[in-house]
Design an enzyme around this catalytic site. Sequence first.
Site, PDB file in Angstrom:
ATOM      1  N   ARG A 248       0.847  -1.204   0.000  1.00  0.00           N
ATOM      2  CA  ARG A 248       0.000   0.000   0.000  1.00  0.00           C
ATOM      3  C   ARG A 248       0.879   1.249   0.000  1.00  0.00           C
ATOM      4  O   ARG A 248       0.722   2.136   0.825  1.00  0.00           O
ATOM      5  CB  ARG A 248      -0.959  -0.067   1.166  1.00  0.00           C
ATOM      6  CG  ARG A 248      -2.129  -0.959   0.744  1.00  0.00           C
ATOM      7  CD  ARG A 248      -2.999  -1.366   1.796  1.00  0.00           C
ATOM      8  NE  ARG A 248      -4.362  -1.436   1.286  1.00  0.00           N
ATOM      9  CZ  ARG A 248      -5.401  -1.708   2.031  1.00  0.00           C
ATOM     10  NH1 ARG A 248      -5.245  -1.905   3.307  1.00  0.00           N
ATOM     11  NH2 ARG A 248      -6.599  -1.770   1.505  1.00  0.00           N
TER      12      ARG A 248
ATOM     13  N   GLN B  68      -0.639   2.772  -5.391  1.00  0.00           N
ATOM     14  CA  GLN B  68      -2.017   3.153  -5.034  1.00  0.00           C
ATOM     15  C   GLN B  68      -3.033   2.791  -6.125  1.00  0.00           C
ATOM     16  O   GLN B  68      -4.122   2.310  -5.831  1.00  0.00           O
ATOM     17  CB  GLN B  68      -2.076   4.653  -4.774  1.00  0.00           C
ATOM     18  CG  GLN B  68      -2.909   5.003  -3.580  1.00  0.00           C
ATOM     19  CD  GLN B  68      -2.579   6.379  -3.024  1.00  0.00           C
ATOM     20  OE1 GLN B  68      -1.870   7.156  -3.665  1.00  0.00           O
ATOM     21  NE2 GLN B  68      -3.083   6.667  -1.856  1.00  0.00           N
TER      22      GLN B  68
ATOM     23  N   ASP C 207      -4.228  -0.855  -5.966  1.00  0.00           N
ATOM     24  CA  ASP C 207      -4.684  -1.319  -4.657  1.00  0.00           C
ATOM     25  C   ASP C 207      -6.090  -1.920  -4.755  1.00  0.00           C
ATOM     26  O   ASP C 207      -7.102  -1.276  -4.468  1.00  0.00           O
ATOM     27  CB  ASP C 207      -4.650  -0.134  -3.670  1.00  0.00           C
ATOM     28  CG  ASP C 207      -4.974  -0.541  -2.250  1.00  0.00           C
ATOM     29  OD1 ASP C 207      -5.333  -1.717  -2.034  1.00  0.00           O
ATOM     30  OD2 ASP C 207      -4.890   0.319  -1.359  1.00  0.00           O
TER      31      ASP C 207
ATOM     32  N   SER D 182      -8.326  -2.072  -1.528  1.00  0.00           N
ATOM     33  CA  SER D 182      -9.086  -0.851  -1.224  1.00  0.00           C
ATOM     34  C   SER D 182     -10.303  -0.740  -2.139  1.00  0.00           C
ATOM     35  O   SER D 182     -11.382  -0.347  -1.693  1.00  0.00           O
ATOM     36  CB  SER D 182      -8.211   0.392  -1.403  1.00  0.00           C
ATOM     37  OG  SER D 182      -7.327   0.505  -0.328  1.00  0.00           O
TER      38      SER D 182
ATOM     39  N   TYR E 138      -1.547   0.238   9.572  1.00  0.00           N
ATOM     40  CA  TYR E 138      -2.532  -0.775   9.967  1.00  0.00           C
ATOM     41  C   TYR E 138      -2.633  -0.877  11.482  1.00  0.00           C
ATOM     42  O   TYR E 138      -1.692  -0.535  12.202  1.00  0.00           O
ATOM     43  CB  TYR E 138      -2.126  -2.152   9.434  1.00  0.00           C
ATOM     44  CG  TYR E 138      -2.318  -2.312   7.950  1.00  0.00           C
ATOM     45  CD1 TYR E 138      -3.591  -2.510   7.424  1.00  0.00           C
ATOM     46  CD2 TYR E 138      -1.245  -2.278   7.088  1.00  0.00           C
ATOM     47  CE1 TYR E 138      -3.770  -2.666   6.069  1.00  0.00           C
ATOM     48  CE2 TYR E 138      -1.414  -2.429   5.724  1.00  0.00           C
ATOM     49  CZ  TYR E 138      -2.685  -2.627   5.226  1.00  0.00           C
ATOM     50  OH  TYR E 138      -2.868  -2.775   3.879  1.00  0.00           O
TER      51      TYR E 138
HETATM   52  P1  NAD Z   1      -8.245  -3.321   7.592  1.00  0.00           P
HETATM   53  O1  NAD Z   1      -9.259  -3.881   6.652  1.00  0.00           O
HETATM   54  O2  NAD Z   1      -7.029  -4.111   7.900  1.00  0.00           O
HETATM   55  O3  NAD Z   1      -8.999  -2.991   9.000  1.00  0.00           O
HETATM   56  C1  NAD Z   1     -10.153  -2.192   9.054  1.00  0.00           C
HETATM   57  C2  NAD Z   1     -10.091  -1.252  10.244  1.00  0.00           C
HETATM   58  O4  NAD Z   1     -10.262  -1.985  11.463  1.00  0.00           O
HETATM   59  C3  NAD Z   1      -8.787  -0.487  10.391  1.00  0.00           C
HETATM   60  O5  NAD Z   1      -9.033   0.892  10.321  1.00  0.00           O
HETATM   61  C4  NAD Z   1      -8.266  -0.912  11.756  1.00  0.00           C
HETATM   62  O6  NAD Z   1      -7.585   0.115  12.431  1.00  0.00           O
HETATM   63  C5  NAD Z   1      -9.544  -1.297  12.467  1.00  0.00           C
HETATM   64  N1  NAD Z   1      -9.368  -2.174  13.651  1.00  0.00           N
HETATM   65  C6  NAD Z   1      -8.578  -3.260  13.797  1.00  0.00           C
HETATM   66  N2  NAD Z   1      -8.706  -3.788  15.031  1.00  0.00           N
HETATM   67  C7  NAD Z   1      -9.593  -3.006  15.704  1.00  0.00           C
HETATM   68  C8  NAD Z   1     -10.133  -3.041  17.019  1.00  0.00           C
HETATM   69  N3  NAD Z   1      -9.799  -3.967  17.914  1.00  0.00           N
HETATM   70  N4  NAD Z   1     -11.017  -2.068  17.357  1.00  0.00           N
HETATM   71  C9  NAD Z   1     -11.386  -1.114  16.463  1.00  0.00           C
HETATM   72  N5  NAD Z   1     -10.912  -1.048  15.214  1.00  0.00           N
HETATM   73  C10 NAD Z   1     -10.024  -1.979  14.830  1.00  0.00           C
HETATM   74  O7  NAD Z   1      -7.777  -1.875   7.160  1.00  0.00           O
HETATM   75  P2  NAD Z   1      -7.862  -1.125   5.765  1.00  0.00           P
HETATM   76  O8  NAD Z   1      -9.217  -0.596   5.587  1.00  0.00           O
HETATM   77  O9  NAD Z   1      -7.342  -2.026   4.719  1.00  0.00           O
HETATM   78  O10 NAD Z   1      -6.859   0.092   5.987  1.00  0.00           O
HETATM   79  C11 NAD Z   1      -6.101   0.263   7.146  1.00  0.00           C
HETATM   80  C12 NAD Z   1      -5.166   1.451   7.041  1.00  0.00           C
HETATM   81  O11 NAD Z   1      -4.410   1.428   5.820  1.00  0.00           O
HETATM   82  C13 NAD Z   1      -5.851   2.772   7.057  1.00  0.00           C
HETATM   83  O12 NAD Z   1      -5.025   3.647   7.788  1.00  0.00           O
HETATM   84  C14 NAD Z   1      -5.873   3.218   5.629  1.00  0.00           C
HETATM   85  O13 NAD Z   1      -5.962   4.615   5.500  1.00  0.00           O
HETATM   86  C15 NAD Z   1      -4.542   2.690   5.185  1.00  0.00           C
HETATM   87  N6  NAD Z   1      -4.492   2.526   3.721  1.00  0.00           N
HETATM   88  C16 NAD Z   1      -3.471   3.134   3.041  1.00  0.00           C
HETATM   89  C17 NAD Z   1      -3.401   2.993   1.654  1.00  0.00           C
HETATM   90  C18 NAD Z   1      -2.300   3.635   0.872  1.00  0.00           C
HETATM   91  O14 NAD Z   1      -1.525   4.371   1.421  1.00  0.00           O
HETATM   92  N7  NAD Z   1      -2.177   3.350  -0.416  1.00  0.00           N
HETATM   93  C19 NAD Z   1      -4.361   2.265   0.980  1.00  0.00           C
HETATM   94  C20 NAD Z   1      -5.378   1.661   1.722  1.00  0.00           C
HETATM   95  C21 NAD Z   1      -5.422   1.800   3.095  1.00  0.00           C
END
Ligand code: NAD
Length: 406
Positions: free
Chosen positions: A148, A153, A156, A159, A255
Amino acid sequence: MFLLDIAGVTIPSFAESESCGERKRTYMKIAVPREQQQGEARVALTPESVKKLVAASAEVGIETGAGVHAGFPDADYQTAGASLMSRADLLPEADILACVNRPEPGDFAKLKQGVVIIGFLKPLDEPAALEPIIARKLTAFAMELVPRSTRAQSMDALSSMATVAGYKAVLIAAARLPRMFPMLMTAAGTVPPAKVLVLGAGVAGLQAIATARRLGAVVEAYDVRAAAGQDVKSLGAKFLEVDLGGIETQDAGGYAQELSPEALQRGRDMVAKHAATSDVIITTAQVPGRKAPLMLTEDAVNNMRPGAVIVDLAASTGGNVAYTKPGEDVDHNGVTILGPLNLPATVPGHASQLYSRNLTTFIALINDKGTLKIDMNDDILKPACVAYEGGSVHPKVAAALGHAVA
Ligand code: NAD
């Protein structure tokens, strides 16, 4: 030389390559099979992407009917420059097999050596299913493992699919809720807005918040990453904060980290209080490579109001809710708990469009003017590769299979 002139673009047919005098030019052949998994309606490449790939000197073959359920008829693929083929003719010709899901075990034997398979291959959840790829000396890239990073991006796909899942989760909840989402002021009196609680404010959670807000609901959200609070508030929802004693909750990649039992319990206690008055709960909490954390305990669900609806988007990785049954609808004392396993496939048109664009950008990394070229030092290709010409190259997959890293 056998050339097709389609929509003004002259290309060699999938079966025949251009031969210029003595020199024979062989173009990279990209094959798109029809997805076989039960309930899967997505297709790996849309006609829009086929056109781009053909313009980038690739040949594209598509199994007849592969895009129909996503709203892309065979004729559109032909217009875009693809050859329509039977599965039996398609697989042995492929240099790249572009898939949504991992191909069926029987398909691998039909592929020639050196083929590159790209798709959601479940490399960490079902590593043993990759053994036939390694045994046949094939190369495979898992879209789940595309890093990521800023450079990646546009590739991805996780996402993209999380966006679709977050949106659809709210719609299925709204359809099952015995109430409406928006506040309405009518001659028969005022209807209060639905109260929606979103647990986990990553990609899927933020899309769920945005969709619920558009439908007029009052939305609250919780995420263990304090950084998510800003995103939640910018969408017009309330961010629920829990004092976790200042522990680190986010890793270098952004994450969530696995929490201590005490920290998890504090989150659960706060969630239980808000769940008791929620009409809809959408849970999306995940920790990469781990079982999903339990967010709603039996007690929390038992205290919810009859008629409330929970959609557990973490159902496939263990679930965030005590009573979730993956792939099933549960009625627990009047509370509906849905554990859908593949929501993106229920919005196949746009899910395919997004995935296809991600895949097309990824393929550009290995397409050198119509010739397959893989640079294993590339900072996207290397981490996404699970097998290279039959060798295990991903440390986690190799460890799971008991192989040495090639
Ligand atoms: P994910 O599917 O792994 O998890 C979903 C959400 O669950 C996350 O926000 C995580 O913090 C939350 N979570 C985990 N355990 C928890 C708990 N016990 N209680 C409450 N919440 C909990 O995550 P995702 O949607 O794939 O993305 C996670 C991070 O990656 C985010 O910060 C997102 O902005 C980032 N991201 C960055 C890029 C990039 O830079 N290209 C792309 C996609 C996502």
